[in-house]
Motif scaffolding. Structure first.
Motif, PDB file in Angstrom:
ATOM      1  N   LYS A 255      45.274  45.735  46.689  1.00  0.00           N
ATOM      2  CA  LYS A 255      45.588  44.373  46.248  1.00  0.00           C
ATOM      3  C   LYS A 255      45.152  44.150  44.800  1.00  0.00           C
ATOM      4  N   LYS A 256      44.013  44.716  44.418  1.00  0.00           N
ATOM      5  CA  LYS A 256      43.544  44.584  43.043  1.00  0.00           C
ATOM      6  C   LYS A 256      44.462  45.348  42.093  1.00  0.00           C
ATOM      7  N   PHE A 257      44.904  46.520  42.522  1.00  0.00           N
ATOM      8  CA  PHE A 257      45.822  47.310  41.708  1.00  0.00           C
ATOM      9  C   PHE A 257      47.141  46.565  41.519  1.00  0.00           C
ATOM     10  N   HIS A 258      47.645  45.985  42.599  1.00  0.00           N
ATOM     11  CA  HIS A 258      48.919  45.260  42.573  1.00  0.00           C
ATOM     12  C   HIS A 258      48.835  44.013  41.704  1.00  0.00           C
ATOM     13  N   ALA A 259      47.664  43.348  41.735  1.00  0.00           N
ATOM     14  CA  ALA A 259      47.493  42.099  40.980  1.00  0.00           C
ATOM     15  C   ALA A 259      47.579  42.324  39.469  1.00  0.00           C
ATOM     16  N   LYS A 260      47.312  43.542  39.012  1.00  0.00           N
ATOM     17  CA  LYS A 260      47.343  43.833  37.575  1.00  0.00           C
ATOM     18  C   LYS A 260      48.761  44.060  37.060  1.00  0.00           C
TER      19      LYS A 260
END
Length: 273
Positions: A255-260
């Motif tokens: 989710k953190k990777f996708h948010a970037k």
């Protein structure tokens, strides 16, 4: 005289059918000689077969790595600016597929990443479909089967030869029996390590789901009392992340990777935040 001549002739014929074996330092008969020759031929044939197999595996590895490099080079020409800073090769764990299948579909539809599904993740999904996570696991399996069947170039399964087979992490075999989910995640790290060595460390990222927080491995005595750990697909542990860090494998929460990122999907031409 005739009798003596017959005896000598018979003796000569008998000696001629025996052979001296250097390895055992004794004489052997025709049947033993034939057995030795057959065994030697079979051994040589087996050695040749193993050598041919090794050559085929090396060739397959080289061709697979070359194709992947070609795909990455081709893909880099069409990357959006927002994605250029991210790794183009994404290795996915089982929990990502079960809990964030929509995000993975967005990665695939964007045509800006090559998604690698480790073989142990497929194995984990097969186990998960029999338990409490059966619905999400079956949905993930159905999605993968469709993509693999259609030959989507942006997502594929790890091939059998694309691994170091645990030779680089020194994890004892008993770890699998004590905690199958944690052991599988280490195998996922092994998969990511293989691709990072073949393509480049900055080119590969292993994504995991925060559905299961990173846990410390059980002490040996406690693990023995608990017996087999419950099957949860793949689960990151401090041990696995330490191995990934030592091998230079980038690991991020999905989710953190996708948010970037801002992904433009080719199918819908829409922006996904």
């Amino acid at each position: 005289m005739v009798f003596i001549g017959c005896i000598i002739s018979l003796y000569v014929q008998t000696v001629n059918v025996f052979y001296y074996d250097e390895s055992s330092r004794r004489f052997i008969g025709p049947s033993q000689k034939a057995e030795q020759e057959a065994a030697a031929t079979a051994k040589k044939s087996k050695q040749q077969e193993e050598e041919d197999k090794l050559k085929r595996v090396k060739l397959m590895k080289a061709l697979a790595a070359q194709k992947l490099k070609s795909d990455v080079a081709s893909m880099e020409q069409t990357l959006t600016q927002a994605v250029q800073a991210a790794s183009p090769i994404l290795v996915i764990d089982a929990q990502c597929l079960c809990t964030h299948i929509k995000i993975i579909k967005q990665f695939v539809d964007s045509e800006q990443f090559i998604i690698i599904i480790p073989l142990h993740v497929i194995e984990a999904l097969d186990d998960l479909k029999k338990g409490k996570d059966s619905h999400t696991a079956r949905e993930a399996i159905k999605f993968l089967e469709h993509e693999f069947k259609t030959g989507n170039r942006w997502i594929r399964a790890q091939q059998e030869q694309e691994t170091y087979d645990g030779k680089a992490d020194n994890v004892p075999p008993r770890y699998k029996r004590k905690d199958i989910a944690a052991w599988r995640f280490i195998r996922v790290v092994d998969c990511a390590h293989y691709f990072s060595e073949q393509i480049g460390r900055s080119m590969v990222t292993l994504l995991y789901s925060a559905t299961h927080s990173v846990v410390a491995p059980l002490p040996h005595s406690e693990a023995s009392q608990e017996g087999l750990m419950p099957n949860t697909g793949t689960r990151p542990t401090e041990t696995a992340l330490a191995i990934a860090n030592r091998q230079g494998v980038a690991v991020e929460e999905i989710k953190k990777f996708h948010a970037k990122l801002k992904l433009t999907t080719k199918k819908k031409e829409s922006i996904v935040a």
